[in-house]
Write an enzyme that holds these catalytic residues in place. Structure first.
Site, short mmCIF file in Angstrom:
data_model
loop_
_atom_site.label_atom_id
_atom_site.label_comp_id
_atom_site.label_asym_id
_atom_site.label_seq_id
_atom_site.Cartn_x
_atom_site.Cartn_y
_atom_site.Cartn_z
N GLY A 198 0.80 -1.22 0.00
CA GLY A 198 0.00 0.00 0.00
C GLY A 198 0.83 1.26 0.00
O GLY A 198 2.05 1.23 -0.16
N TYR B 242 -2.94 6.94 7.54
CA TYR B 242 -2.90 7.59 8.85
C TYR B 242 -3.38 6.61 9.91
O TYR B 242 -4.32 5.84 9.68
CB TYR B 242 -3.80 8.83 8.86
CG TYR B 242 -4.09 9.36 10.25
CD1 TYR B 242 -3.14 10.10 10.95
CD2 TYR B 242 -5.31 9.09 10.88
CE1 TYR B 242 -3.39 10.56 12.24
CE2 TYR B 242 -5.58 9.56 12.16
CZ TYR B 242 -4.60 10.29 12.83
OH TYR B 242 -4.86 10.73 14.10
N HIS B 243 -2.74 6.64 11.07
CA HIS B 243 -3.25 5.95 12.25
C HIS B 243 -3.28 6.95 13.41
O HIS B 243 -2.39 7.82 13.51
CB HIS B 243 -2.36 4.77 12.65
CG HIS B 243 -2.37 3.65 11.67
ND1 HIS B 243 -3.51 3.15 11.11
CD2 HIS B 243 -1.34 2.93 11.14
CE1 HIS B 243 -3.20 2.17 10.29
NE2 HIS B 243 -1.89 2.01 10.28
N GLY C 114 -3.88 -3.20 4.66
CA GLY C 114 -2.49 -3.29 4.24
C GLY C 114 -1.85 -4.46 4.95
O GLY C 114 -1.85 -4.53 6.18
N GLY D 65 -2.63 -5.56 8.77
CA GLY D 65 -4.04 -5.93 8.77
C GLY D 65 -4.95 -4.83 8.28
O GLY D 65 -4.80 -4.35 7.14
N SER E 62 -7.60 -1.20 9.29
CA SER E 62 -7.93 -0.09 10.20
C SER E 62 -9.32 0.42 9.86
O SER E 62 -9.67 0.57 8.68
CB SER E 62 -6.89 1.04 10.11
OG SER E 62 -6.82 1.56 8.80
N CYS F 83 -3.91 6.47 0.95
CA CYS F 83 -3.86 5.31 0.06
C CYS F 83 -3.76 5.70 -1.41
O CYS F 83 -4.10 4.90 -2.30
CB CYS F 83 -5.07 4.41 0.28
SG CYS F 83 -5.23 3.83 1.98
#
Length: 224
Positions: free
Chosen positions: A88, A92-93, A155, A166, A168, A184
């Site tokens: 990917g 953002y996280h 991703g 995994g 989100s 993305c």
């Protein structure tokens, strides 16, 4: 809307140790999360540990996947940037986003990465449906969308046929935090969240829906 890919992901014909579910009580620094995943994936591949799904949040940060384009990093000084090693582009996280790291052994499941990704999509769609939201695939894009807005990302990385990284799901994050990147690589695509849609945004309820839907899609229950 893109249909689920074939063949469908199938549970193992063997009898592996119960899947372990872990819920982090506080935001996990990205480096610590990456180290845990890598160590657990190696232990699964070596037969020293069982499969695992880890539910967590991270402090605000951006991650760069293997296809990340620097031109899509709009505000490089806003949050820390981490090279993720997953597939990917930039994502953002941060707080209010439920990250689910999925560590499964594909040696037991046909070694079909496409079917695994399709199963992750099915899992997110089923979870959203349980929360009253109609999520769907979109041609040419990985992740899950509600109308034109993206609500969940996928991703993964596979090493020795064990998965890590995994998905989100945007529960109630600060959506403005996505503006520092082109999420993305999807230019002009807005992002949304359960809260913004007026849906259930209590994290414990979202976790319960994730766990129930996982059992439906993957045929795996597990231990707390």
């Amino acid at each position: 809307m893109r249909p689920s890919l074939e063949p469908q992901f199938a549970p193992s014909a063997e009898a592996p140790a119960p899947l372990e579910w872990i819920v982090a009580p506080a935001p996990v620094p990205y480096e610590a999360g990456l180290a845990f995943m890598q160590a657990r994936a190696d232990a699964i591949a070596a037969g020293r540990a069982g499969e695992c799904v880890w539910l967590l949040e991270h402090p605000p940060l951006y991650t760069a996947g293997t296809s990340a384009d620097r031109a899509e990093l709009v505000d490089p000084d806003r949050f820390p940037i981490h090279v993720a090693g997953r597939g990917g582009r930039y994502t953002y996280h941060g707080p209010g986003q439920r990250v689910a790291y999925v560590m499964l052994d594909l040696n037991r499941r046909g070694r079909d990465v496409r079917a695994f990704v399709a199963a992750l999509e099915d899992w997110l769609i089923a979870t959203l449906a349980a929360l009253g939201v109609a999520g769907e695939r979109r041609d040419g894009a990985v992740g899950i969308f509600v109308d034109e807005a993206k609500i969940a990302s996928i991703g993964i990385r596979v090493r020795r046929w064990v998965t890590f990284h995994g998905v989100s799901l945007n529960v109630n994050p600060d959506l403005d935090h996505f503006s520092g990147i082109v999420p993305c690589g999807l230019h002009g695509t807005p992002v949304t969240s359960l809260e913004a849609l007026g849906a259930e945004a209590e994290m414990t309820c979202v976790d319960a829906a994730l766990r129930a839907s996982f059992a439906q899609v993957f045929g795996l229950g597990g231990t707390a």
